[in-house]
Each structure stands twice: as C-alpha cells, then as structure tokens.
Design a protein around this motif. Structure first.
Motif, PDB file in Angstrom:
ATOM      1  N   THR A 249       0.952  -1.252   0.083  1.00 58.16           N
ATOM      2  CA  THR A 249      -0.127   0.162  -0.232  1.00 58.16           C
ATOM      3  C   THR A 249       0.874   1.378   0.066  1.00 58.16           C
ATOM      4  O   THR A 249       0.451   2.229  -0.816  1.00 58.16           O
ATOM      5  CB  THR A 249      -0.780   0.070   1.207  1.00 58.16           C
ATOM      6  OG1 THR A 249      -1.660  -1.215   1.303  1.00 58.16           O
ATOM      7  CG2 THR A 249      -1.869   1.384   1.157  1.00 58.16           C
ATOM      8  N   ALA A 250       1.836   1.225   0.685  1.00 59.64           N
ATOM      9  CA  ALA A 250       2.887   2.429   0.875  1.00 59.64           C
ATOM     10  C   ALA A 250       3.969   2.506  -0.317  1.00 59.64           C
ATOM     11  O   ALA A 250       4.325   3.593  -0.537  1.00 59.64           O
ATOM     12  CB  ALA A 250       3.683   2.382   2.132  1.00 59.64           C
ATOM     13  N   ALA A 251       4.006   1.573  -1.269  1.00 58.22           N
ATOM     14  CA  ALA A 251       4.791   1.560  -2.223  1.00 58.22           C
ATOM     15  C   ALA A 251       4.380   2.679  -3.422  1.00 58.22           C
ATOM     16  O   ALA A 251       3.168   2.782  -3.599  1.00 58.22           O
ATOM     17  CB  ALA A 251       4.970   0.058  -3.112  1.00 58.22           C
ATOM     18  N   ARG A 252       5.570   3.263  -3.734  1.00 56.27           N
ATOM     19  CA  ARG A 252       5.061   4.410  -4.923  1.00 56.27           C
ATOM     20  C   ARG A 252       5.979   4.151  -5.880  1.00 56.27           C
ATOM     21  O   ARG A 252       7.182   3.512  -6.003  1.00 56.27           O
ATOM     22  CB  ARG A 252       5.521   5.880  -4.211  1.00 56.27           C
ATOM     23  CG  ARG A 252       4.544   6.006  -3.118  1.00 56.27           C
ATOM     24  CD  ARG A 252       3.278   6.431  -3.795  1.00 56.27           C
ATOM     25  NE  ARG A 252       2.343   6.897  -2.697  1.00 56.27           N
ATOM     26  CZ  ARG A 252       1.322   5.932  -1.922  1.00 56.27           C
ATOM     27  NH1 ARG A 252       1.575   4.733  -2.376  1.00 56.27           N
ATOM     28  NH2 ARG A 252       0.710   6.291  -0.885  1.00 56.27           N
ATOM     29  N   ILE A 253       5.417   4.447  -7.145  1.00 59.30           N
ATOM     30  CA  ILE A 253       6.248   4.301  -8.582  1.00 59.30           C
ATOM     31  C   ILE A 253       7.630   5.060  -8.289  1.00 59.30           C
ATOM     32  O   ILE A 253       7.600   6.120  -7.940  1.00 59.30           O
ATOM     33  CB  ILE A 253       5.636   4.868  -9.669  1.00 59.30           C
ATOM     34  CG1 ILE A 253       4.060   4.446  -9.760  1.00 59.30           C
ATOM     35  CG2 ILE A 253       6.303   4.675 -10.954  1.00 59.30           C
ATOM     36  CD1 ILE A 253       3.906   2.965  -9.929  1.00 59.30           C
ATOM     37  N   GLY A 254       8.663   4.075  -8.877  1.00 57.30           N
ATOM     38  CA  GLY A 254      10.099   4.730  -8.635  1.00 57.30           C
ATOM     39  C   GLY A 254      10.719   4.336  -7.426  1.00 57.30           C
ATOM     40  O   GLY A 254      12.041   4.629  -7.447  1.00 57.30           O
ATOM     41  N   ASP A 255       9.913   3.808  -6.415  1.00 57.75           N
ATOM     42  CA  ASP A 255      10.770   3.137  -5.269  1.00 57.75           C
ATOM     43  C   ASP A 255      11.841   2.151  -5.535  1.00 57.75           C
ATOM     44  O   ASP A 255      11.521   1.070  -6.234  1.00 57.75           O
ATOM     45  CB  ASP A 255       9.625   2.659  -4.354  1.00 57.75           C
ATOM     46  CG  ASP A 255       8.987   3.890  -3.490  1.00 57.75           C
ATOM     47  OD1 ASP A 255       9.224   5.132  -3.712  1.00 57.75           O
ATOM     48  OD2 ASP A 255       8.253   3.751  -2.656  1.00 57.75           O
TER      49      ASP A 255
END
Length: 330
Positions: A249-255
C-alpha cells in the motif's frame, strides 16, 4: 553511437522536436541494446517496440481516477473537472499517461461535458488502445516497423543481406525497403564502407568519426512491468496484518527494490526489507546476467474473481494490489 548522435544533431535544429516521433530501425533486436543504453546515458526517453505497457485499466492510478469519477455517477463533467481529479493523485508516469488521455478526449469534447458513465466507458476503451502509443525514441526491427511512420528515422548497419530460413533471395531487399519507407521527413542510413543493399549515386554521403573519448555504457537486459512475471495471487493469500500488505500500500512508483532469492522463489523487497512481490514460478533472471537495480514499475489492482479457480480456495480477500517491478541486469 553515431546513429543516436545523428538524431541528437537533428533535435538541436528543430525547436519543436519530439523524440516520440523518431525511430532507430535495425535488422535484429540484438543491435538495439547498446543504442538503448547510450540513449539512457544521454537522458533521452527511449523504449523498445518489443516491450508492452502493463494493463492500463488495472493500474492503481487509473482505478483511483475511475473511482473519483464514479463518486457522483449522475454528474456531467468537463475537461477541467477531469484535470482536477487527476491532479489530486500523486504524480508519476501513469498519472502523466492519464493526463495524455484527458488531452485526447479534450480534442473531441472541447468545452462540452459528458455523463460519468460515458466517461468511464471512454477511458476503458482508451486504456486498451493507448498501449501502442509511442512516448519516446522507438527502437525496433524492420519487421516490427511495418505499417508505422516516423518523422525521423536512422537505420542501423548490419545483416541486411542475411536470409532467414525459407526466404527467397530478394527478401532482404524487400525488408530493407520496408525500413527506408517508414520516414516522413529525414532518413539516415548507417554503413561502414559500402552498404550491402543500398547502391547508386543519388545518395548524400557524410562521414562521421567515432567519439573515442566517450566510454560507451554497458548494454543491459530489462524486465519491464508485466502481469506475466509475478505471482498475481500472492498478496491475496497473505494473512490480514501481514507487513507486506502495508508495504504494498505504501509503495510508490520509482521506489527502489531488490531482487532476492529465497529457496526456489525470487522475491521483490523494498528498502526496509519488506517483500512487495513474489515472482512467478516460471520466471528466472536472464542467464549470465547480474542484477543491477530495480524499482516499483507499476501497481495494479487484482481480484479474487480474476484468479484461476483452482487458486481461489487459498485466497483470503476479494481484492488486492500487486507490485510489478522494473528490473535491470548487466
């Protein structure tokens, strides 16, 4: 390198230059890998024609956008309303893609409004069609270039006289003709010495010297975000409260992510060590390659109903998110 340098030279002459209208065409895919590495080193947006986008409709960003549309299903919305909705979402490559869709709709809708159900249907159809839209310098083979056109084209040297199994003697010439007729404005054909097919005097020839002081970047192998390479039901099988669910849920694009082997499984983990994805059993890293880097390429929504029936008994929730990694190997 000379092929890409030629396009860079042209781009400096045209204030309205767009890399999404340029292409480099080769006889085979193998010769395009170094071009991609060099383009990335120069900061040029580049894509390979043998790579496809993930399912746009399932993207976290698209699903959030559609949910915002459906919040008031009886309303009539215009372009300004759609822009406001997408601007609320965290900006990344996928919200930029949705914004391009809104721009496409704006050419049809102008200053009019459209009912929400019609808007949802329009974006569903657009999300299917947008897979093929070019977004940067396109690298492709002559076979893949059939039916396409570009403002500016460079054709790489090498193997144009090679015969594939079952081809007649004139097949290479026909394929080369396909390559040189993909252009609308400027065409450059690379050759070292005499070209194997191109003949005649009606050709403007220019000699270029290689930049021997520039060290060429290593060619990489890429695993692009794809539904085919991950275990789509894995997050659905996790127990409630599992740390991986919160991490997804916390993951963001580019992480940034790491590729980790655990027994016979390949896992995708974030910087904190939480597992974000489990690669499919059929997937394995490219042979004789080492993992260089990875990032969260996309996050898609998946449902129990989307899973194969034999797997549903092990699934604990009706809907979940799946992280699709983008991995680079050297």
């Amino acid at each position: 390198m000379a092929a890409l340098n030629e396009l860079v030279r042209l781009s400096r002459l045209d204030p309205e230059w767009s890399w999404s209208r340029a292409a480099i065409i080769s006889r085979d895919w193998r010769r395009l890998a170094p071009v991609r590495a060099y383009a990335e080193a120069l900061g040029i947006p580049v894509e390979m024609a043998n790579e496809s986008l993930p399912n746009i409709w399932r993207l976290r960003e698209m699903q959030a956008f559609v949910a915002a549309l459906r919040a008031d299903p009886a309303s009539l919305l215009g372009i300004a309303d759609l822009v406001a909705l997408v601007n609320v979402l965290p900006q990344n490559r996928w919200t930029d893609l949705i914004a391009e869709g809104i721009a496409t709709l704006a050419r049809e809708l102008a200053d009019k409004t459209m009912p929400v159900p019609d808007l949802v249907e329009w974006f569903a159809e657009w999300s299917r069609d947008t897979r093929s839209e070019q977004r940067g310098l396109l690298l492709l083979t002559a076979h893949r270039a059939k039916g396409l056109e570009f403002d500016d084209v460079v054709i790489l040297n090498g193997s144009w006289d090679a015969l594939s199994k079952g081809e007649d003697a004139d097949a290479p010439r026909r394929l080369f003709y396909v390559a040189i007729t993909r252009v609308r404005r400027s065409l450059a054909i690379m050759a070292s010495g005499a070209h194997t097919i191109l003949r005649g005097e009606n050709v403007l020839r220019r000699t270029v010297s290689p930049d021997r002081e520039r060290e060429l970047p290593a060619s990489h192998a890429y695993q692009m975000p794809s539904l085919k390479v991950v275990d789509l039901s894995w997050p659905g099988r996790l127990r409630s409260g599992d740390a991986s669910l919160a991490a997804i849920t916390a993951a963001r694009i580019g992480d940034p992510v790491r590729l980790v082997a655990e027994g016979e499984a390949w896992l995708i983990r974030d910087a904190q060590g939480h597992t974000l994805a489990r690669m499919a059993k059929s997937w394995s890293p490219p042979q004789h390659r080492s993992f260089v880097r990875g990032e969260v390429g996309a996050v898609v929504r998946w449902r129990k109903a989307d899973s194969k029936e034999e797997y549903r008994t092990h699934i604990r929730r009706e809907e979940w998110e799946v992280v699709l990694p983008e991995l680079v190997f050297d």
